[in-house]
Design a protein around this motif. Sequence first.
Motif, mmCIF file in Angstrom:
data_model
loop_
_atom_site.group_PDB
_atom_site.id
_atom_site.type_symbol
_atom_site.label_atom_id
_atom_site.label_comp_id
_atom_site.label_asym_id
_atom_site.label_seq_id
_atom_site.Cartn_x
_atom_site.Cartn_y
_atom_site.Cartn_z
ATOM 1 N N GLN A 168 0.686 -1.302 0.076
ATOM 2 C CA GLN A 168 0.174 0.001 -0.079
ATOM 3 C C GLN A 168 0.901 1.103 -0.094
ATOM 4 O OE1 GLN A 168 -3.361 -0.418 2.455
ATOM 5 N NE2 GLN A 168 -4.124 1.561 2.273
ATOM 6 N N SER A 169 2.075 1.223 0.590
ATOM 7 C CA SER A 169 2.949 2.340 0.826
ATOM 8 C C SER A 169 3.451 2.478 -0.847
ATOM 9 C CB SER A 169 4.197 2.038 1.545
ATOM 10 O OG SER A 169 3.485 1.958 2.869
ATOM 11 N N LEU A 170 3.720 1.368 -1.455
ATOM 12 C CA LEU A 170 4.529 1.695 -2.589
ATOM 13 C C LEU A 170 3.374 2.291 -3.762
ATOM 14 C CD1 LEU A 170 6.311 -1.418 -3.352
ATOM 15 C CD2 LEU A 170 7.422 0.680 -2.877
ATOM 16 N N ALA A 171 2.094 1.741 -3.652
ATOM 17 C CA ALA A 171 0.961 2.300 -4.367
ATOM 18 C C ALA A 171 0.710 3.721 -4.019
ATOM 19 C CB ALA A 171 -0.193 1.568 -4.123
ATOM 20 N N LEU A 172 0.864 4.061 -2.924
ATOM 21 C CA LEU A 172 0.649 5.543 -2.602
ATOM 22 C C LEU A 172 1.856 6.493 -3.009
ATOM 23 C CD1 LEU A 172 -0.866 7.706 -0.639
ATOM 24 C CD2 LEU A 172 0.659 7.139 1.109
ATOM 25 N N LEU A 173 2.984 5.938 -3.014
ATOM 26 C CA LEU A 173 4.223 6.763 -3.414
ATOM 27 C C LEU A 173 4.200 6.791 -5.044
ATOM 28 C CD1 LEU A 173 6.872 5.407 -1.035
ATOM 29 C CD2 LEU A 173 5.807 7.689 -0.988
ATOM 30 N N THR A 174 3.609 5.725 -5.692
ATOM 31 C CA THR A 174 3.662 5.853 -7.040
ATOM 32 C C THR A 174 2.421 6.408 -7.855
ATOM 33 O OG1 THR A 174 3.013 3.682 -7.318
ATOM 34 C CG2 THR A 174 5.376 3.829 -7.123
ATOM 35 N N GLY A 175 1.433 6.495 -6.814
ATOM 36 C CA GLY A 175 -0.006 7.017 -7.334
ATOM 37 C C GLY A 175 -0.668 5.762 -8.012
ATOM 38 N N LEU A 176 -0.343 4.897 -7.950
ATOM 39 C CA LEU A 176 -1.014 3.451 -8.648
ATOM 40 C C LEU A 176 -2.280 3.363 -8.343
ATOM 41 C CD1 LEU A 176 -0.498 1.436 -10.718
ATOM 42 C CD2 LEU A 176 0.264 -0.050 -8.982
ATOM 43 N N GLY A 177 -3.306 3.529 -8.936
ATOM 44 C CA GLY A 177 -4.821 3.058 -8.673
ATOM 45 C C GLY A 177 -5.494 4.034 -7.906
ATOM 46 N N GLN A 178 -6.904 3.939 -7.569
ATOM 47 C CA GLN A 178 -7.370 4.717 -6.956
ATOM 48 C C GLN A 178 -7.270 4.316 -5.450
ATOM 49 O OE1 GLN A 178 -10.654 4.829 -5.120
ATOM 50 N NE2 GLN A 178 -10.663 6.902 -5.001
ATOM 51 N N PRO A 179 -7.311 5.067 -4.632
ATOM 52 C CA PRO A 179 -7.079 4.747 -3.220
ATOM 53 C C PRO A 179 -7.824 3.651 -2.548
ATOM 54 C CG PRO A 179 -6.470 7.318 -3.340
ATOM 55 C CD PRO A 179 -7.117 6.798 -4.673
ATOM 56 N N ARG A 180 -8.991 3.753 -2.686
ATOM 57 C CA ARG A 180 -10.064 3.188 -2.212
ATOM 58 C C ARG A 180 -10.097 1.706 -2.603
ATOM 59 N NH1 ARG A 180 -15.826 6.757 -1.697
ATOM 60 N NH2 ARG A 180 -15.024 8.536 -0.723
ATOM 61 N N VAL A 181 -9.696 1.411 -3.931
ATOM 62 C CA VAL A 181 -9.623 0.342 -4.630
ATOM 63 C C VAL A 181 -8.353 -0.265 -4.083
ATOM 64 C CG1 VAL A 181 -9.594 -0.882 -6.668
ATOM 65 C CG2 VAL A 181 -10.981 1.192 -6.523
ATOM 66 N N VAL A 182 -7.348 0.279 -4.009
ATOM 67 C CA VAL A 182 -6.087 -0.099 -3.529
ATOM 68 C C VAL A 182 -6.204 -0.647 -2.226
ATOM 69 C CG1 VAL A 182 -3.598 0.273 -3.021
ATOM 70 C CG2 VAL A 182 -4.749 1.306 -5.004
ATOM 71 N N GLN A 183 -6.937 0.078 -1.265
ATOM 72 C CA GLN A 183 -7.083 -0.412 0.108
ATOM 73 C C GLN A 183 -7.829 -1.770 0.238
ATOM 74 O OE1 GLN A 183 -8.731 2.719 2.400
ATOM 75 N NE2 GLN A 183 -7.042 4.143 1.856
ATOM 76 N N LEU A 184 -8.999 -1.670 -0.753
ATOM 77 C CA LEU A 184 -9.855 -2.968 -0.792
ATOM 78 C C LEU A 184 -8.982 -3.951 -1.312
ATOM 79 C CD1 LEU A 184 -12.832 -3.806 -0.353
ATOM 80 C CD2 LEU A 184 -13.052 -3.382 -2.547
ATOM 81 N N VAL A 185 -8.212 -3.917 -2.360
ATOM 82 C CA VAL A 185 -7.354 -4.921 -2.784
ATOM 83 C C VAL A 185 -6.534 -5.628 -1.965
ATOM 84 C CG1 VAL A 185 -5.934 -5.931 -4.701
ATOM 85 C CG2 VAL A 185 -7.924 -4.407 -5.203
#
Length: 524
Positions: free
Chosen positions: A483-500
């Motif tokens: 989740q930290s990498l997704a946040l730093l790289t801006g990958l995906g929508q935050p809610r969807v990333v958290q859910l996955v």
Amino acid sequence: MSGSLWLKPPGPGSGPGSGSGSGSGSGTLPAIPRPRAGDPGPAADPMDELAERLDVFISSAVHPDEIAAVLESDGMTDEYIRLTYGRDDSFALAEELYARVPRSFPEPGPAPDPWRVSLAACLLRGVIFALPGLAYLLGAPLLEGPQDRLGLPAGTLTLLAGALIGWVWDQTLSHRAYSWLGLGDRAAAGRTLLVGAPVGAVLGTVAALAVPGGPPFSYAFAAGQALYVGAATVLLVLGRERLLLAALAPMAAGAVAVLVVDLPVPLRVTLLVVSLLAACTLAVRELPLADGLRTAAHRIRGWATRRPARVGPVRWQMLRGAEEEYTPRGPRLGDSVPFGVFGLGTGLLVLYAALGEVLAGGPAEAVAAPSAVALTLSMGPAEWLLHRFRSGTLSGLQGARSPRQFRARMLTTLTRCLSVYLAVLLALGLTGTLLWPGAPGLTGVRVATLLLLGAVMWSGLLLQSFGAVRPAAVVCASAAVAQSLALLTGLGQPRVVQLVVAGTAAAALATLVCLLLGRATAHR
């Protein structure tokens, strides 16, 4: 020449012509004796008596050798068995008893439950976990200022950095202190807390000071927060929850009053300082200061005088003994590190649940604080349900007749406990969202993320309680890193990333629970 078997003793009426027989004067058979009143009758078969006396053991035996062991433990020798029961030895007697008594396996009676705990005590711990959050209500006027570069309120990153580092350290410290308590050495646990709690307070303060740009009061608040975390760790590990609750009472009363009336700033600071000083004073009173100082001085003298030098003849060193003679006994430091990693992973996941959208560039109104509060409050019911799971698997272990049956009972107990926990978590989340001013609504995605994150935390705690903390720590830390990498790289929508991320971690932990806890040997 032999006489008749029915001869009568000589006497009157015993001659040939006497008697009351019919005509010829021949003797008649005497009357058959009748049993007298109170006569016990013929002797009972000793085999029947033995089978009746040992019926419970014989009926539940799965092999005659079990009965033979019972007979021998009862003091029956082969000679006694031959004289009393007419059998050669205990094994022959056991085989006949096994064949005579039908099989029956009665349900075991209620056994003592070592996992029974008070629900009120667990709920109290959950309240104590969440109650310090009220301090932010009292300190809010002193934390005012422009938003930071991420759009968060002033001082948020400063406080979060200190809290996260302190949380990780105190998770590790708590495990080491609990390990000493498990070994029955309360003094060693006190010495561990005496050294570790101040170190954790220093680390939390340094982490907060390393974050620039916060209001001046935020650093003082972070230092007090670090001191409180250390004091609370001492009191909670040593079982002084009620003392900690009493120490938090002034701060909690002030926070409730703030909801009704605006308190002046000096009074707010006074209430915060009073609660902090009370917690620290109570913690210091529980710690063995004098014993800790004596132990430290003794160790320093021992290191200086007893430890052998590395130089010298090899033969002398071999005769002197191995180096581990001077190694401190007790739990290893490395065994406590996974608990800190687990705390770091779960702490980051809770942080992202509350601030993930804001950290990704969303509006400040997207802070889902009620979700974090619900997860914190739910730790009390979670602890009680962990004990209920252990009790359920213990009864399943006693009543199951096969590994498959035990696994089915374990899964039933697991489903029931996890469902109750998720229901409690959902109720807390809904209540917090309704009561929190300006909180974002609980949409379907938010609810699913909250429940999956709750499943991750409860499953991880379950594995941790069975000693499988390393796989749980790996899963939670990996989820936090993803989740930290997704946040730093801006990958995906935050809610969807958290859910996955939460769903993947929950599935991984569920698989581990089924694999590791589905065996009966894991519950002994």
